[in-house]
Design an enzyme around this catalytic site. Structure first.
Site, short mmCIF file in Angstrom:
data_model
loop_
_atom_site.label_atom_id
_atom_site.label_comp_id
_atom_site.label_asym_id
_atom_site.label_seq_id
_atom_site.Cartn_x
_atom_site.Cartn_y
_atom_site.Cartn_z
N SER A 1 39.18 42.64 21.99
CA SER A 1 37.76 42.90 21.78
C SER A 1 37.21 43.89 22.80
O SER A 1 36.00 44.05 22.92
CB SER A 1 36.97 41.58 21.83
OG SER A 1 37.12 40.95 23.09
N HIS B 1 33.54 39.12 20.67
CA HIS B 1 34.72 38.63 21.37
C HIS B 1 35.37 37.46 20.62
O HIS B 1 36.58 37.45 20.40
CB HIS B 1 34.32 38.20 22.79
CG HIS B 1 35.40 37.50 23.54
ND1 HIS B 1 36.51 38.15 24.05
CD2 HIS B 1 35.56 36.19 23.85
CE1 HIS B 1 37.30 37.27 24.64
NE2 HIS B 1 36.76 36.07 24.54
N HIS C 1 39.37 36.42 19.22
CA HIS C 1 40.07 35.14 19.13
C HIS C 1 40.45 34.70 17.72
O HIS C 1 41.58 34.27 17.48
CB HIS C 1 39.22 34.01 19.73
CG HIS C 1 39.16 34.01 21.23
ND1 HIS C 1 40.22 33.64 22.01
CD2 HIS C 1 38.15 34.32 22.08
CE1 HIS C 1 39.88 33.72 23.29
NE2 HIS C 1 38.62 34.13 23.36
N GLU D 1 43.57 35.09 26.70
CA GLU D 1 42.60 36.17 26.93
C GLU D 1 43.24 37.54 27.13
O GLU D 1 42.75 38.53 26.61
CB GLU D 1 41.70 35.84 28.13
CG GLU D 1 40.74 34.68 27.90
CD GLU D 1 39.68 34.94 26.82
OE1 GLU D 1 39.52 36.09 26.37
OE2 GLU D 1 39.04 33.96 26.40
N1 H2B Z 1 33.44 28.23 27.50
C1 H2B Z 1 33.13 28.87 26.37
N2 H2B Z 1 32.05 28.50 25.67
N3 H2B Z 1 33.89 29.88 25.93
C2 H2B Z 1 35.00 30.27 26.56
O1 H2B Z 1 35.68 31.21 26.09
C3 H2B Z 1 35.36 29.62 27.77
C4 H2B Z 1 34.51 28.58 28.23
N4 H2B Z 1 36.46 29.92 28.44
N5 H2B Z 1 34.79 27.95 29.40
C5 H2B Z 1 37.01 29.03 29.40
C6 H2B Z 1 35.91 28.40 30.24
C7 H2B Z 1 38.12 29.76 30.11
O2 H2B Z 1 37.65 30.78 30.95
C8 H2B Z 1 39.10 28.90 30.91
C9 H2B Z 1 39.70 27.78 30.16
O3 H2B Z 1 38.51 28.45 32.10
FE FE Z 2 37.60 34.32 25.16
#
Ligand code: H2B
Ligand code: FE
Length: 317
Positions: free
Chosen positions: A233, A169, A174, A214
């Site tokens: 992904s 992913h 990303h 996302e």
């Molecule tokens: N933490 C981590 N390690 N990876 C992420 O992709 C992630 C996260 N996404 N914490 C965040 C939350 C996202 O879902 C939003 C900003 O809440």
């Molecule tokens: Fe992500």
């Protein structure tokens, strides 16, 4: 102290280990729950992330043959579909990253190599993290053009499924997008707005992040292409989200498309375990960025935060 936020890149060390889970503690329904070898590996990689210090080179991970096989299984499913469904910015970066930073079916790229590549493009960087962070902590990293990224891979028993972010992913979904200037600025905009924001505003920013970084779509020559990593992904959802797909059997079970508008996306609820019922469509990545910027400027915050890339610090006024 709720008013504290990181002012210098080095202070991301203070938030990187505030993971919501321990990183290696799997839920009982995780595909790797009963696999002691997998759990041992997760613990090992969690330790690598927890020990990382901001100004050191990112440790290279020596991925096992089994891990590379899982990566290859995902790669084989995604590669062809990305050609037809990913946005042009993604395709351009992905191609370059195959040439310059070790992306291939049989090699899992390293965060340091990606960071070195992004440095010359947009100044974005990856930084290891053991597991999920709170929205506030995660978004705060983006203010420093830093993406908190896991280093483990999903369990080999289910190569097309993961209940949490993993390298398939992060690196396929990303990382290539951060080589695009508009997308990098867009992401940092959300990050800067999250510094010292109220919990309510952090939630709005997190929901905007969800519906864009996302699961965002953008227009391209009259078609809808994906720029969101959750789509880039996911083999099944990428097809589902883009407009020409019709499910076998003929039922018109199509998602709703809404024009990208942070004021709407920021309050739009979403499911996390199923395909999205709603996708937001931007006119372009540049349009996504300017709408995000106006939205952030309208948030009630007693100060404006800016990032100085020369000193890796934030200044406020
Ligand atoms: N933490 C981590 N390690 N990876 C992420 O992709 C992630 C996260 N996404 N914490 C965040 C939350 C996202 O879902 C939003 C900003 O809440
Ligand atoms: Fe992500």
């Amino acid at each position: 102290d709720v008013n504290w936020f990181p002012r210098h890149l080095s202070e991301l060390d203070l938030i990187a280990n505030r993971t919501l889970d321990a990183g290696a503690d799997l839920e009982s329904d995780h595909p790797g729950f009963n696999d002691q070898v997998y759990r041992g590996r997760r613990a090992e990689l969690a330790t690598v992330a927890q020990q990382y210090v901001w100004n050191e080179p990112i440790p290279m991970i020596d991925y096992t043959a089994d891990e590379v096989a899982t990566w290859a299984a995902v790669w084989d499913r995604m590669e062809g579909l990305l050609d037809t469904h990913a946005c042009a910015e993604y395709k351009r970066s992905f191609k370059a990253m195959k040439e310059h930073c070790g992306y291939s079916r049989d090699n899992i790229p390293q965060q340091q190599d990606i960071t070195d590549y992004l440095k010359d493009k947009t100044g974005f960087r990856m930084r290891p993290v053991a597991g999920l962070l709170s929205s506030r902590d995660f978004l705060n990293g983006l203010a420093f053009r830093t993406f908190f990224s896991t280093q483990y891979i999903r369990h080999h028993s289910m190569p097309l499924y993961t209940p949490e972010p993993d390298i398939c992913h992060e690196l396929l979904g990303h990382a290539p997008m951060f080589a695009d200037q508009d997308f990098a600025d867009f992401s940092q905009e959300i990050g800067l707005a999250s510094l010292g924001a109220s919990d309510e505003d952090v939630q709005k920013l997190a929901w905007c992040y969800w519906h864009s970084v996302e699961f965002g779509l953008c227009k391209e020559d009259g078609e809808h292409k994906a720029y969101g990593a959750g789509l880039l992904s996911s083999f099944g959802e990428l097809e589902y989200a883009c407009a020409d797909y019709r499910p076998a059997g003929g039922t018109e079970d199509r998602p709703e498309l809404k024009p990208w508008d942070p004021a709407v996306a920021g309050v739009q609820e979403f499911p996390i375990t199923t395909y999205q019922p709603i996708y937001f469509v931007a006119e372009s990545l540049n349009d996504a960025k300017s709408k995000m910027r106006s939205f952030c400027e309208g948030l009630k915050k007693p100060f404006l935060s800016r990032h100085n890339p020369n000193t890796d610090s934030i200044w406020v006024d």
